[in-house]
Design an enzyme around this catalytic site. Structure first.
Site, PDB file in Angstrom:
ATOM      1  N   HIS A 149       9.337  43.960 104.037  1.00  0.00           N
ATOM      2  CA  HIS A 149       9.155  44.583 105.359  1.00  0.00           C
ATOM      3  C   HIS A 149       9.744  43.613 106.386  1.00  0.00           C
ATOM      4  CE1 HIS A 149       7.092  46.247 108.945  1.00  0.00           C
ATOM      5  NE2 HIS A 149       6.899  44.970 109.249  1.00  0.00           N
ATOM      6  N   CYS A 187      11.024  50.405 107.974  1.00  0.00           N
ATOM      7  CA  CYS A 187      11.104  49.296 108.908  1.00  0.00           C
ATOM      8  C   CYS A 187      12.452  48.585 108.834  1.00  0.00           C
ATOM      9  CB  CYS A 187       9.983  48.302 108.627  1.00  0.00           C
ATOM     10  SG  CYS A 187       9.972  47.722 106.909  1.00  0.00           S
TER      11      CYS A 187
END
Length: 662
Positions: free
Chosen positions: A34, A123
């Site tokens: 992420h 993301c």
């Protein structure tokens, strides 16, 4: 002015992917990545909409790795507008969801155009878009390629329907969860379907949540995961980023390493210690770590012919000399090579080795004019001038301006100047520019000195001076009042004197001082140069005080630059401006016969400008033509008119003449 951009990298699996990916997928996956973008003191990421939080304060905690992505020339307002537009694409499935607990700002649009998806629209998609906008680059390939790597495995292909189902509608009713049939499909290709499903659910929860989502997969026992790269070391994982470091920095020290290299582990603390010391002290110096096993690090090594680790390359202005290379874990030689490179990149200032005790003892505190007149008398005089104008023009009437002065401005000044100073009342400063424009448009220059004096007093208040620092452009009241002092040759003495004192008080605030010496520099220089030779001694003293504040501001800035970066970049300063100011100071010193204190301030200003000027060689011819040494030593002749008698002033003049003047 450029701003650094960083990529924060988190492992959504909390280390489980690194431990168990081989048995679940048949392929080693070091993390479920992420990412978020850190710029302008904020961390921005995509989960339930676009979220902004202080760096390292999101629900994911501290990052696993920090990757330097270069710098951006885009200003913060433009980037915020970009984020607002991006919010229409990167939004939560429901725009009505409550603000996440960990965020300061969330952009949620009423119509969702794209929904978060763990593999396709996540993301990292958002981070890559932002990095492209800010720097023109991309996030590292090992992050972008992770979904494709995962889906190419039998386990990933079997779970793809589950992932699609989780992010097609699961976010409506809480954390996304896979349907039972997906679990059965996963069981056919995984030796541990329960663990696989739990891992997937945990990753999905942490990825899609903007709050403090709590994972129900047990935290694995510590397995010595890779430690984040030290903040002073740039982690290079692709060739494009490495070459950008070479392009944008004067000196680059590159450390080629690998996780399996024992000597690398021995010498890495030395490299990090050097980075901490030297990168902080020298501008344009970068320490870069290239791990051959991370991302495209092997491609970087191949490009420069690195076949063994540890290897150190030393670059100057983007080029590597044959002697700028070190192989092996030789710590003393590494320190020597770094010092040689930095000496070549940043030769010491010629004045660094000169002892200048009188110059260095000059206090850099600005000279301020703090005397407070009778404010009621000041108001009465200004009202008298206002009443004498007919007809009156402008947005504000005479009555409105007089009421604002008596009900708000003067009470604010009184509250700010009452000893001991209480917390002054909050004043609506934003209407003060209209007040100034109304008065300047109707009053003569000779009648404006009470207004300039009001501004002089107000600038002593920290809140007011900070507000004034952000009021930029030609409509800034300081600009307006300054321009009136430059509007004609016969500016009344009292108005010129008050404006000079007002400008001196502007240096009570560092940000406002920076504005005065950048955006207002031309007008500031014009009034300073002309006033240094004014026929009135009081005006000359005020001008010398302003000159000292300007020189002290530059000296503080240069000292900070030397302390943090090792030297001063001439491209950051203006040679023509410095030539003009030094010429004016020398002429003013030679002519000043009325005040030793004025000579003292002028000489101190000259000393501070010459002490660490990046233009020492360029200034020498001018100072020889102007006979700088003779001008200064002439002030030491006690029998002559204008001769200096005070011991401390004579010491300073002697030092500047003998050591700083050619």
């Amino acid at each position: 002015m450029s701003t650094p951009v960083q990529l924060y990298v988190y492992d959504l699996s909390n280390g489980l992917a690194r431990q168990m990916s081989m048995q679940l997928t048949g392929r080693q996956i070091d993390g479920i990545w992420h990412t978020s973008v850190v710029v302008f003191g904020k961390e921005i990421f995509y989960g339930q909409g676009i979220n902004i939080t202080p760096p390292g304060k999101s629900h994911l905690g501290q990052p696993f790795r920090i990757v330097e992505m270069g710098e951006t020339a885009i200003d913060e307002d433009t980037f915020e507008q970009y984020l607002s537009e991006m919010g229409q694409q990167f939004t939560a499935d429901k725009a009505s969801e409550a603000l996440p607990l960990c965020t300061d700002i969330t952009f949620n649009m009423s119509q969702s155009r794209s929904q978060y998806h763990l593999l396709d629209f996540n993301c990292n998609t958002f981070s890559n878009e932002c990095i492209g906008f800010l720097t023109g680059g991309n996030i590292p390939d090992y992050i972008k390629s992770l979904p494709a790597d995962f889906l190419s495995t039998p386990f990933g292909a079997a779970l793809r329907p589950s992932i699609d189902a989780m992010f097609r509608g699961g976010a409506h009713s809480g954390l996304p969860t896979p349907p039972p049939e997906a679990v059965r499909a996963a069981a056919q290709v995984s030796p541990n379907p329960a663990l696989a499903t739990g891992l997937l659910e945990s990753i999905a929860a942490r990825a899609s949540s903007s709050g403090y989502a709590e994972s129900y997969i047990p935290t694995p026992a510590p397995t010595s995961p890779p430690t984040p790269v030290a903040a002073d070391v740039k982690d290079c994982t692709d060739l494009t980023y490495f070459q950008s470091l070479l392009r944008d920095n004067r000196a680059v020290i590159a450390f080629f390493t690998s996780k399996t290299c024992g000597p690398c582990r021995v010498v890495e603390p030395v490299f990090q210690d050097l980075a901490k010391q030297k990168a902080k002290r020298n501008g344009g110096v970068v320490f870069a770590k290239v791990d051959l096993a991370v991302g495209a690090g092997a491609a970087v090594a191949s490009r420069y012919g690195v076949r063994a680790t540890p290897t150190f390359f030393f670059f100057l202005d983007g080029r590597k000399a044959s002697t700028h290379e070190l192989r092996g874990a030789n710590a003393p030689e590494l320190r020597t090579q770094v010092d040689l490179l930095l000496y070549e990149a940043f030769p010491p200032h010629p004045h660094r080795s000169i002892s200048l005790p009188a110059t260095d003892s000059i206090a850099l505190k600005p000279i301020l004019f703090t005397q407070i007149p009778n404010l009621d008398t000041l108001l009465s005089k200004l009202n008298e001038f206002i009443d004498a104008v007919s007809p009156w023009t402008g947005v504000l009437t005479q009555a409105q301006i007089k009421q604002a002065l008596s009900k708000t401005v003067i009470p604010f000044l009184k509250a700010s100047s009452t000893p001991p100073p209480p917390q002054p009342p909050t004043a609506p400063f934003d209407y003060w520019p209209a007040l100034v424009l109304g008065l300047v448009s109707n009053l003569t220059v000779g009648d404006l000195f009470p207004l300039a004096d009001i501004w002089r007093i107000a600038l002593l208040n920290p809140k007011f001076s900070e507000w004034s620092a952000v009021k930029k452009g030609p409509q800034n009241p300081m600009n307006v009042l300054l321009s009136k002092a430059l509007g004609s040759k016969d500016v009344p003495r009292n108005y010129l004197l008050t404006v000079l004192r007002m400008l001196s008080n502007a240096f009570s605030n560092t940000n406002l001082a920076r504005e005065c010496t950048t955006s207002m520099r031309n007008d500031l220089t014009a009034i300073l140069v002309s006033s240094l030779l004014h026929e009135n001694a009081t005006v000359r003293t005020a001008a010398a005080s302003l000159a000292f504040n300007v020189a002290a501001h530059f000296q503080k800035r240069r000292l900070e630059r030397i302390e943090s970066h090792g030297n001063i970049d001439p491209e950051e300063e203006d040679l023509d401006w410095e030539l003009e100011i030094i010429s004016a100071l020398l002429e003013a010193i030679g002519r000043e016969n009325a005040s030793e204190d004025t000579v003292h301030r002028l000489t101190a200003s000259l000393a501070l400008l010459l002490r660490f000027s990046p233009f020492t060689r360029d200034l020498t011819p001018l100072m020889e033509v102007l006979r700088s040494r003779s001008v200064l030593t002439g002030k030491l002749q006690k029998g002559n008119t204008g001769g200096v008698t005070k011991v401390e002033i004579r010491k300073l003049i002697t030092e500047v003449a003998e050591k700083l003047c050619p």
